[in-house]
Design an enzyme around this catalytic site. Sequence first.
Site, short mmCIF file in Angstrom:
data_model
loop_
_atom_site.label_atom_id
_atom_site.label_comp_id
_atom_site.label_asym_id
_atom_site.label_seq_id
_atom_site.Cartn_x
_atom_site.Cartn_y
_atom_site.Cartn_z
N LYS A 199 18.37 -2.85 8.13
CA LYS A 199 19.49 -3.79 8.02
C LYS A 199 19.10 -4.94 7.09
CE LYS A 199 21.12 -2.73 12.67
NZ LYS A 199 21.28 -3.19 14.07
N GLY A 220 24.02 0.07 13.86
CA GLY A 220 24.90 -0.36 14.94
C GLY A 220 24.18 -1.37 15.81
N SER A 231 21.81 -2.14 18.03
CA SER A 231 20.72 -1.27 18.51
C SER A 231 19.37 -1.97 18.41
CB SER A 231 20.70 0.03 17.69
OG SER A 231 20.73 -0.26 16.29
N ALA A 290 15.59 -2.30 19.00
CA ALA A 290 14.58 -1.27 19.16
C ALA A 290 13.94 -1.28 20.55
CB ALA A 290 13.50 -1.44 18.09
N LYS A 339 26.16 -9.42 10.20
CA LYS A 339 26.34 -9.77 11.62
C LYS A 339 25.48 -10.97 12.02
CE LYS A 339 22.70 -6.72 13.29
NZ LYS A 339 21.76 -7.83 13.56
#
Length: 209
Positions: A106, A134, A136, A138, A189
């Site tokens: 990302k 998405g 997510s 880790a 985001k």
Amino acid sequence: MKVTILGDGAMGTACAILVASKPEHTVVIWSAFPDQARQMQSARENVRFLPGVRIPDSVSVSSDIREACDGAAMLVAAVPTVYLRKTLTGIREEIPAGRPAVSVIKGIENETFQRPSQIICDVLGPRSIVVLSGPSHAEEISRNLPASVVAASEDQALACQVQSLFTTARFRVYTNADVVGVELSGALKNIMGIAAGVCDGLGFGDNAK
């Protein structure tokens, strides 16, 4: 099939754990740091990024890029955006041409504003790319907590293959063709999250946020 994870960070390790949950696949994590590779291989744990999470015995960890990529049917790029171009440039001679790649990265490159999938093709040459992204984290994926993501690609068959590769009972993968939208969402985001926090801190209320 053999899947090679490029990157020994939290997301790379989490992806290895996901794929290795299906015994029909062989998984290798490539690390740019020999000491880190040896530690992960012997301790079966990524102490630096995912302490307390066991790496399955079926996952190999190596700092030898030629060994890691030998026979790999798919590559998973899990190197942070800020290091991606430099890292790939150093190993590109050992990366098989045309081998499909999955990006779980990302971000946007500061100097060029290129997305991770663009950097991968720019450095390694043209190849089919799937962006797996998405909400997510880790650490949650590695501990088998529920999550859902999307596999975005212009190659629908490859997207479906990645969907099958990564999907588990707790990790749901959807598909679409909007590579640009998925990558931009993953990068933007955090900016929106910071702005939302500023709104809260200044007491602007829900409407402004």
